[in-house]
Scaffold this motif. Sequence first.
Motif, PDB file in Angstrom:
ATOM      1  N   ARG A 166       0.633  -1.063   0.043  1.00 28.94           N
ATOM      2  CA  ARG A 166       0.313   0.174  -0.172  1.00 28.94           C
ATOM      3  C   ARG A 166       0.943   1.480   0.135  1.00 28.94           C
ATOM      4  N   ALA A 167       2.253   1.437   1.147  1.00 30.75           N
ATOM      5  CA  ALA A 167       2.784   2.490   1.075  1.00 30.75           C
ATOM      6  C   ALA A 167       3.744   3.225  -0.213  1.00 30.75           C
ATOM      7  N   LEU A 168       4.100   1.784  -0.634  1.00 33.02           N
ATOM      8  CA  LEU A 168       4.339   2.091  -2.160  1.00 33.02           C
ATOM      9  C   LEU A 168       4.227   2.629  -3.328  1.00 33.02           C
ATOM     10  N   MET A 204       7.608  -9.492  -0.254  1.00 26.43           N
ATOM     11  CA  MET A 204       5.727  -8.775  -0.365  1.00 26.43           C
ATOM     12  C   MET A 204       5.822  -7.927  -1.617  1.00 26.43           C
ATOM     13  N   ILE A 205       7.368  -7.816  -2.444  1.00 26.94           N
ATOM     14  CA  ILE A 205       6.748  -7.162  -3.703  1.00 26.94           C
ATOM     15  C   ILE A 205       6.271  -8.650  -4.641  1.00 26.94           C
ATOM     16  N   ALA A 206       7.169  -9.518  -4.514  1.00 28.76           N
ATOM     17  CA  ALA A 206       7.285 -10.312  -5.012  1.00 28.76           C
ATOM     18  C   ALA A 206       5.660 -10.948  -5.153  1.00 28.76           C
ATOM     19  N   THR A 207       5.367 -11.484  -3.579  1.00 27.26           N
ATOM     20  CA  THR A 207       4.243 -11.840  -3.271  1.00 27.26           C
ATOM     21  C   THR A 207       3.084 -10.786  -4.334  1.00 27.26           C
ATOM     22  N   GLY A 208       2.810 -10.029  -4.407  1.00 29.18           N
ATOM     23  CA  GLY A 208       1.793  -8.971  -4.378  1.00 29.18           C
ATOM     24  C   GLY A 208       1.976  -8.721  -6.102  1.00 29.18           C
ATOM     25  N   ALA A 209       3.650  -8.867  -6.996  1.00 26.42           N
ATOM     26  CA  ALA A 209       3.463  -7.987  -7.671  1.00 26.42           C
ATOM     27  C   ALA A 209       2.731  -8.746  -9.632  1.00 26.42           C
ATOM     28  N   GLU A 210       2.325  -7.919  -9.885  1.00 24.55           N
ATOM     29  CA  GLU A 210       2.076  -8.654 -11.304  1.00 24.55           C
ATOM     30  C   GLU A 210       2.899  -8.770 -12.385  1.00 24.55           C
ATOM     31  N   ALA A 211       3.422  -9.808 -12.962  1.00 24.92           N
ATOM     32  CA  ALA A 211       4.322 -10.080 -13.957  1.00 24.92           C
ATOM     33  C   ALA A 211       4.348 -10.918 -14.128  1.00 24.92           C
ATOM     34  N   GLU A 212       4.098 -11.332 -16.126  1.00 26.22           N
ATOM     35  CA  GLU A 212       4.307 -11.842 -16.810  1.00 26.22           C
ATOM     36  C   GLU A 212       5.801 -13.164 -15.700  1.00 26.22           C
ATOM     37  N   ILE A 213       7.101 -12.525 -15.665  1.00 23.50           N
ATOM     38  CA  ILE A 213       7.869 -13.573 -15.525  1.00 23.50           C
ATOM     39  C   ILE A 213       8.695 -13.442 -14.349  1.00 23.50           C
ATOM     40  N   LEU A 215      -1.576   7.863   9.708  1.00 18.91           N
ATOM     41  CA  LEU A 215      -1.083   8.007   8.810  1.00 18.91           C
ATOM     42  C   LEU A 215       0.144   6.929   9.258  1.00 18.91           C
ATOM     43  N   ARG A 216       0.220   6.004   9.728  1.00 21.91           N
ATOM     44  CA  ARG A 216       0.732   4.900  10.569  1.00 21.91           C
ATOM     45  C   ARG A 216       0.700   4.108  10.091  1.00 21.91           C
ATOM     46  N   ASP A 217      -0.996   3.877  10.736  1.00 23.70           N
ATOM     47  CA  ASP A 217      -2.028   2.583  10.054  1.00 23.70           C
ATOM     48  C   ASP A 217      -1.944   2.589   8.974  1.00 23.70           C
ATOM     49  N   PHE A 218      -1.672   3.644   8.124  1.00 25.21           N
ATOM     50  CA  PHE A 218      -1.730   3.705   6.440  1.00 25.21           C
ATOM     51  C   PHE A 218      -0.641   2.897   6.371  1.00 25.21           C
ATOM     52  N   LEU A 219       0.869   3.340   7.018  1.00 25.69           N
ATOM     53  CA  LEU A 219       2.319   2.998   6.388  1.00 25.69           C
ATOM     54  C   LEU A 219       2.747   1.026   6.318  1.00 25.69           C
ATOM     55  N   CYS A 220       1.744   1.026   7.535  1.00 28.57           N
ATOM     56  CA  CYS A 220       1.681  -0.073   7.895  1.00 28.57           C
ATOM     57  C   CYS A 220       1.279  -1.599   7.456  1.00 28.57           C
ATOM     58  N   GLN A 221       1.670  -2.567   7.067  1.00 31.00           N
ATOM     59  CA  GLN A 221       1.333  -3.655   6.261  1.00 31.00           C
ATOM     60  C   GLN A 221       2.209  -4.785   6.899  1.00 31.00           C
ATOM     61  N   GLU A 222       0.644  -6.166   7.165  1.00 37.10           N
ATOM     62  CA  GLU A 222       1.342  -6.732   7.373  1.00 37.10           C
ATOM     63  C   GLU A 222       2.379  -8.474   6.019  1.00 37.10           C
ATOM     64  N   GLN A 223       3.010  -8.519   6.374  1.00 35.16           N
ATOM     65  CA  GLN A 223       3.971  -9.180   5.780  1.00 35.16           C
ATOM     66  C   GLN A 223       3.138 -10.366   4.150  1.00 35.16           C
ATOM     67  N   GLY A 224       1.873 -11.110   5.009  1.00 36.18           N
ATOM     68  CA  GLY A 224       1.314 -12.018   3.507  1.00 36.18           C
ATOM     69  C   GLY A 224      -0.216 -11.030   2.471  1.00 36.18           C
ATOM     70  N   ALA A 225      -0.107  -9.569   3.583  1.00 38.83           N
ATOM     71  CA  ALA A 225      -1.657  -8.920   2.852  1.00 38.83           C
ATOM     72  C   ALA A 225      -0.676  -8.278   1.586  1.00 38.83           C
ATOM     73  N   GLN A 252      -7.092  -0.371  -4.814  1.00 36.63           N
ATOM     74  CA  GLN A 252      -7.532   0.355  -3.142  1.00 36.63           C
ATOM     75  C   GLN A 252      -6.527   1.117  -2.896  1.00 36.63           C
ATOM     76  N   SER A 253      -5.429   1.207  -2.725  1.00 30.57           N
ATOM     77  CA  SER A 253      -3.832   2.059  -2.613  1.00 30.57           C
ATOM     78  C   SER A 253      -4.250   2.928  -2.540  1.00 30.57           C
ATOM     79  N   ILE A 254      -4.946   3.526  -3.153  1.00 25.82           N
ATOM     80  CA  ILE A 254      -5.271   5.285  -4.173  1.00 25.82           C
ATOM     81  C   ILE A 254      -6.263   5.180  -3.182  1.00 25.82           C
ATOM     82  N   ALA A 255      -7.073   4.634  -3.199  1.00 20.06           N
ATOM     83  CA  ALA A 255      -8.467   4.682  -2.293  1.00 20.06           C
ATOM     84  C   ALA A 255      -8.638   5.126  -1.829  1.00 20.06           C
ATOM     85  N   THR A 256      -8.210   4.349   0.397  1.00 17.05           N
ATOM     86  CA  THR A 256      -7.394   4.713   0.864  1.00 17.05           C
ATOM     87  C   THR A 256      -6.795   5.913   0.843  1.00 17.05           C
TER      88      THR A 256
END
Length: 447
Positions: A154-156, A184-193, A418-428, A434-438
């Motif tokens: 979310r923060a990125l 976290m990025i490897a889990t959530g990122a969208e890429a072909e390869i 602000l702090r809650d916005f920057l925090c995120q669980e590792q598996g989330a 959704q990040s922009i809307a939040t």
Amino acid sequence: MLTALSQLLDGMEAAQPDFTPHRYGLVAACDGGLIEVTGLSVPVGALCRVSHGPRSELRGEPLAEVIGFRNGRTLAMLLGDTVMLRPGARVRPEGRPGMLHVGEAYLGRAVDGEGHPIDGLGPIHVRHEWPAGGVRASALDRSPVRETFDTGVRALNALTTFGVGQRIGVMAGSGVGKSVLLDMIATGAEAEIVIVGLIGERAREVSDFVEHHMAGEKRARTAVIAVPADHAPNLRLRGAMLATSLAEHFRAQGRKVLLILDSLTRVAHAAREIALLLGEPGAARGYPPSALATITKLVERAGNSAASGGSITGLYTVLADGDNQDDPVVDTARSILDGHVVLSRDLAQRGQYPAIDVGASLSRVMADIAAPSHQRHARTFRALAASYEANRDLVLMGAYRAGADALLDRAIAMQDRLRDFLCQEQGAVVPLDQSIATLEALLGEGG
């Protein structure tokens, strides 16, 4: 079984037999991992097989890579240990100099710096080759970054929006959470390869990454190149080149590739060891010029391709020795990358994960890919976070008088959110929309 046998037979059919006389040289000297060979003239980058005894085939013959010449002798660096090496050992050239094997067979597999499998799933058969140093293209062949890249963080996504084909650095000292953020990025990122190079890091991280990311449907589009810290420096360097060459090969096919390299600093350390062995003087705090140039060459190979339509989104970790953001490697990487994410030890010690320092982090392409309203909200968030951090000690001591600064008053009132916005669980995983809307909802609530 039949598929593997068919691939092997196809490779044998396509192979070109070599009927030229076999050349060899002799080991004349050894200094650490650096060996001097007489009677062998091969180019820099060539691989050679060292035969260290009459029964060396049973014990395994180590490989050495040619790194230079001196006084009529060929200088080579072993890719393994010097155990059992003896004077007069035969050194034979092997393979094509400066070329690395690439192909679809690497997907779903974990290999070492030589391309040998380490996952116990059998041999890898590939016929395609790619230059280890990459294929240099015109600057105009690099198309601009125009498409957003969803990291799942979310923060990125909201504050340092990345683009497809961008090169980003994650910079922090040791133990602040670089590898966790990459996970976290490897889990959530969208890429072909997804190509992952784990260079010079802990062997435990390799097994953890393979266990987490080489399972399910993600396995078929992921390749891992792992060279832990206890391997030879030239093998670590070859691992980084293999990961980048694989990414270039898939980009040439028009595919969207995410290249994760952990870490760029270990690559610079490996290049420094090799340069110092060759007698190059240390310039910037012990780093020879060629070591820092290695970083530039590696990073510049990522990006978009106008010819194929493919892209390489590069994500590199950079270790700031002693938390020094002016370290030569950090400074060089920051100057050549298209953006950087700085992780703060102070924020990590307060329990904020990921510990992203919003004020120090930057995406140089965000202005080209983000909507004006999104950019406006991101600037507001940055201003609030920077205002609170600059006056945090005054606020905690009670020395600040409410009403003196409207921006700081708002930052104090919104600090928990602000702090809650920057925090995120590792598996989330939080998508870009959704990040922009939040972010917009948060700042709308704050006034």
